[in-house]
Motif scaffolding. Sequence first.
Motif, mmCIF file in Angstrom:
data_model
loop_
_atom_site.group_PDB
_atom_site.id
_atom_site.type_symbol
_atom_site.label_atom_id
_atom_site.label_comp_id
_atom_site.label_asym_id
_atom_site.label_seq_id
_atom_site.Cartn_x
_atom_site.Cartn_y
_atom_site.Cartn_z
ATOM 1 N N ALA A 104 1.925 -8.460 -0.478
ATOM 2 C CA ALA A 104 3.344 -8.614 -0.820
ATOM 3 C C ALA A 104 3.495 -9.329 -2.169
ATOM 4 O O ALA A 104 4.305 -8.933 -3.005
ATOM 5 C CB ALA A 104 4.068 -9.376 0.282
ATOM 6 N N ARG A 105 2.670 -10.373 -2.365
ATOM 7 C CA ARG A 105 2.760 -11.139 -3.612
ATOM 8 C C ARG A 105 2.396 -10.257 -4.817
ATOM 9 O O ARG A 105 3.056 -10.277 -5.847
ATOM 10 C CB ARG A 105 1.812 -12.342 -3.524
ATOM 11 N N GLN A 106 1.345 -9.446 -4.644
ATOM 12 C CA GLN A 106 0.915 -8.551 -5.724
ATOM 13 C C GLN A 106 1.998 -7.520 -6.042
ATOM 14 O O GLN A 106 2.221 -7.186 -7.195
ATOM 15 C CB GLN A 106 -0.370 -7.815 -5.309
ATOM 16 N N VAL A 107 2.639 -7.007 -4.994
ATOM 17 C CA VAL A 107 3.700 -6.010 -5.190
ATOM 18 C C VAL A 107 4.838 -6.638 -6.004
ATOM 19 O O VAL A 107 5.313 -6.053 -6.984
ATOM 20 C CB VAL A 107 4.228 -5.494 -3.835
ATOM 21 N N LEU A 108 5.256 -7.838 -5.610
ATOM 22 C CA LEU A 108 6.364 -8.491 -6.313
ATOM 23 C C LEU A 108 5.988 -8.789 -7.767
ATOM 24 O O LEU A 108 6.816 -8.648 -8.665
ATOM 25 C CB LEU A 108 6.754 -9.784 -5.596
ATOM 26 N N ARG A 109 4.727 -9.144 -7.978
ATOM 27 C CA ARG A 109 4.268 -9.398 -9.348
ATOM 28 C C ARG A 109 4.388 -8.126 -10.186
ATOM 29 O O ARG A 109 4.886 -8.133 -11.302
ATOM 30 C CB ARG A 109 2.808 -9.882 -9.307
ATOM 31 N N ARG A 110 3.936 -7.001 -9.601
ATOM 32 C CA ARG A 110 4.005 -5.723 -10.326
ATOM 33 C C ARG A 110 5.457 -5.318 -10.599
ATOM 34 O O ARG A 110 5.777 -4.800 -11.664
ATOM 35 C CB ARG A 110 3.326 -4.625 -9.502
ATOM 36 N N VAL A 111 6.318 -5.528 -9.595
ATOM 37 C CA VAL A 111 7.726 -5.143 -9.751
ATOM 38 C C VAL A 111 8.367 -5.968 -10.871
ATOM 39 O O VAL A 111 9.070 -5.425 -11.732
ATOM 40 C CB VAL A 111 8.490 -5.341 -8.419
ATOM 41 N N ARG A 112 8.081 -7.274 -10.886
ATOM 42 C CA ARG A 112 8.677 -8.138 -11.923
ATOM 43 C C ARG A 112 8.160 -7.752 -13.311
ATOM 44 O O ARG A 112 8.913 -7.692 -14.275
ATOM 45 C CB ARG A 112 8.359 -9.610 -11.638
ATOM 46 N N HIS A 113 6.867 -7.460 -13.380
ATOM 47 C CA HIS A 113 6.263 -7.052 -14.652
ATOM 48 C C HIS A 113 6.929 -5.763 -15.157
ATOM 49 O O HIS A 113 7.277 -5.645 -16.332
ATOM 50 C CB HIS A 113 4.752 -6.835 -14.442
#
Lengths: 215, 115
Positions: free
Chosen positions: B66-75
């Motif tokens: 989940a954390r990785q997904v949110l990081r990618r989305v924000r990027h």
Amino acid sequence: MAVDVATIESQPARAAPSEAAQQLALRERLLIARLRRRDERAFTELVRLHQDRVYDLCVRMLNDREEAFDVAQEVFVSLHAALGQFRGDSRLSTWIFKVAKNHCLNRLKYLGRRQRGRTDELSDVPEGELAEHQQGPNPQEALLGKEQQARVQAAIARLPDEQRLLVVLRDIEGLTYDEIVQITEQPEGTVKSRLHRARAALAEILGPNDQEGRR
Amino acid sequence: MNELGHSEVQGLYSAYVEHELPVGELEKLVEHLESCDGCTVALERFEASLDAVRQLPRERAPANLARQVLRRVRHRNRRRAAVLPYLTGQFHLPAEAIIPIVLAAAIALLIHALQ
């Protein structure tokens, strides 16, 4: 209150909607409304609710946990970008599976072109993970269990992509045929005949050893 | 007399295990199996491998998914936010940046024309 999505969604469609299923449907409606407003907390909830099923589908399809982790992330990033396109004419989970299926098939094509891919055999399982999966007090029993699981997963990995997808959706994820028809965009008759061929192939690959193992 | 051949019988196994066979076909299947060891063994094998698949434990997503997904989305959002003004024509260079660029272009054109 957290609702176990996997348990509820694997119930047969013909069963009367239970209290829990109704709750899930209402929570899903609210979640969709919040997602359409680009509510980040709602998106985080969506990921947490569906991540295990998406990741499991990716692992079964790609037979590689590293690739599965990457593809599962891509699935959710795509979902975030496409939230405005979700019309709500299917269940959210069906839409998510459809996006996940497309990503897996695309990655398989890409890996096929690069001749990559590996078998996630028992030897690839770290010792800590093996201990975590131990099913009984006897470590040898646990090892046999892991060996059997690896054998079954290897057999699934030998199926053609479309057949493997049907085995995963029906026999592992426990989806209804209606849902599978929506995800695969194939007629029900085609789904059933391909699934039967896949199951017959698995029986052939696994052979009589598996039968003995069950007795 | 059996009405179904071996391959026809084995083609019904999925419908049989999912309880989807109409009574008429189920009756023919049972009649065949009562007198055919080969198809009975094949059915046992079919059911055993299906059980083995259904009993596979589910893979749990890694804790940081989940954390990785949110990081990618924000990027991705940051990248889009940076590029969007150029794409929509909303980006304007300040005059102090435009004047030297226009002058340099004019001089380059003049030199090119004189050659």
